[in-house]
Design a protein around this motif. Sequence first.
Motif, short mmCIF file in Angstrom:
data_model
loop_
_atom_site.label_atom_id
_atom_site.label_comp_id
_atom_site.label_asym_id
_atom_site.label_seq_id
_atom_site.Cartn_x
_atom_site.Cartn_y
_atom_site.Cartn_z
N GLY A 100 -6.88 12.47 9.86
CA GLY A 100 -6.65 13.54 10.84
C GLY A 100 -5.53 13.18 11.79
O GLY A 100 -4.47 12.73 11.38
N LYS A 101 -5.78 13.32 13.07
CA LYS A 101 -4.75 13.08 14.10
C LYS A 101 -4.81 11.67 14.66
O LYS A 101 -4.10 11.35 15.61
N LYS A 102 -5.63 10.81 14.07
CA LYS A 102 -5.72 9.42 14.56
C LYS A 102 -4.45 8.67 14.20
O LYS A 102 -3.81 8.96 13.19
N ASP A 103 -4.09 7.68 15.03
CA ASP A 103 -2.91 6.87 14.75
C ASP A 103 -3.04 6.22 13.39
O ASP A 103 -4.00 5.49 13.12
N THR A 104 -2.07 6.50 12.52
CA THR A 104 -2.13 6.00 11.15
C THR A 104 -0.73 5.60 10.68
O THR A 104 0.22 6.36 10.85
N TYR A 105 -0.65 4.42 10.11
CA TYR A 105 0.57 3.97 9.45
C TYR A 105 0.22 3.82 7.98
O TYR A 105 -0.74 3.12 7.64
N LEU A 106 0.97 4.48 7.13
CA LEU A 106 0.72 4.43 5.69
C LEU A 106 1.87 3.68 5.04
O LEU A 106 3.03 4.10 5.14
N LEU A 107 1.55 2.58 4.41
CA LEU A 107 2.54 1.80 3.67
C LEU A 107 2.28 2.02 2.19
O LEU A 107 1.32 1.50 1.63
N ALA A 108 3.08 2.86 1.58
CA ALA A 108 2.95 3.14 0.15
C ALA A 108 3.95 2.26 -0.59
O ALA A 108 5.14 2.30 -0.32
N VAL A 109 3.45 1.45 -1.50
CA VAL A 109 4.24 0.41 -2.15
C VAL A 109 4.55 0.79 -3.59
O VAL A 109 3.69 1.31 -4.30
N THR A 110 5.78 0.53 -4.01
CA THR A 110 6.11 0.74 -5.43
C THR A 110 5.58 -0.43 -6.25
O THR A 110 5.16 -1.45 -5.71
N ILE A 111 5.62 -0.29 -7.54
CA ILE A 111 5.03 -1.28 -8.43
C ILE A 111 6.09 -2.30 -8.85
O ILE A 111 7.13 -1.93 -9.39
N PRO A 112 5.83 -3.58 -8.62
CA PRO A 112 6.79 -4.62 -9.02
C PRO A 112 6.71 -4.90 -10.51
O PRO A 112 5.70 -4.60 -11.15
N PRO A 113 7.76 -5.48 -11.10
CA PRO A 113 7.70 -5.89 -12.50
C PRO A 113 6.60 -6.93 -12.71
O PRO A 113 6.29 -7.70 -11.81
N VAL A 114 6.03 -6.94 -13.89
CA VAL A 114 4.97 -7.88 -14.22
C VAL A 114 5.58 -9.09 -14.91
O VAL A 114 6.36 -8.95 -15.85
N SER A 115 5.23 -10.27 -14.44
CA SER A 115 5.81 -11.49 -15.02
C SER A 115 4.78 -12.41 -15.64
O SER A 115 5.06 -13.55 -15.92
N TYR A 116 3.56 -11.91 -15.86
CA TYR A 116 2.51 -12.79 -16.35
C TYR A 116 1.76 -12.15 -17.53
O TYR A 116 1.59 -10.95 -17.59
N GLY A 117 1.32 -12.97 -18.43
CA GLY A 117 0.39 -12.62 -19.49
C GLY A 117 0.71 -11.38 -20.29
O GLY A 117 1.84 -10.92 -20.36
N VAL A 118 -0.34 -10.85 -20.90
CA VAL A 118 -0.20 -9.69 -21.78
C VAL A 118 0.18 -8.44 -21.02
O VAL A 118 0.60 -7.45 -21.62
#
Length: 135
Positions: free
Chosen positions: A103-121
């Motif tokens: 609602g109107k409450k103080d909110t910071y939204l950090l939407a992150v993109t997906i990094p490349p995968v460097s491990y396993g299958v």
Amino acid sequence: KLKTWGAEQGHTFEWTGTWKTGEVAHMGYPGAKAEDIVSLLGGGTGGETFGGSKGKMGETVACEKSAIIIYFIGMNDAINGRESGRFFRDWKQGVDMALKIRGKKDTYLLAVTIPPVSYGVNKKANRFIPSYNDL
């Protein structure tokens, strides 16, 4: 580290999800896809058992305090080869739901993109990640 820094500054942090170690460290809901997060925000049980966690995501997001929401989802969608348009619709629905709950409450939204995968299958996810990040 954020929790320690916050405590030093007089802040508290609520955590929804789990912290799991294994091949890589997981935060939140290991194995959950975007649609599971949407279900949890709506009070559903879609992902509450992921990583052995008990989901109270909607309740935590609705808290009366100022909030920083770190919205990092999509890796499991990419690993499973989910079509990017469908993923993005669920991703956006989750963002909209979280902001509506706040609602109107103080909110910071950090939407992150997906990094490349460097491990396993899970390296196979790299072929899907650019189309997700371009949305």
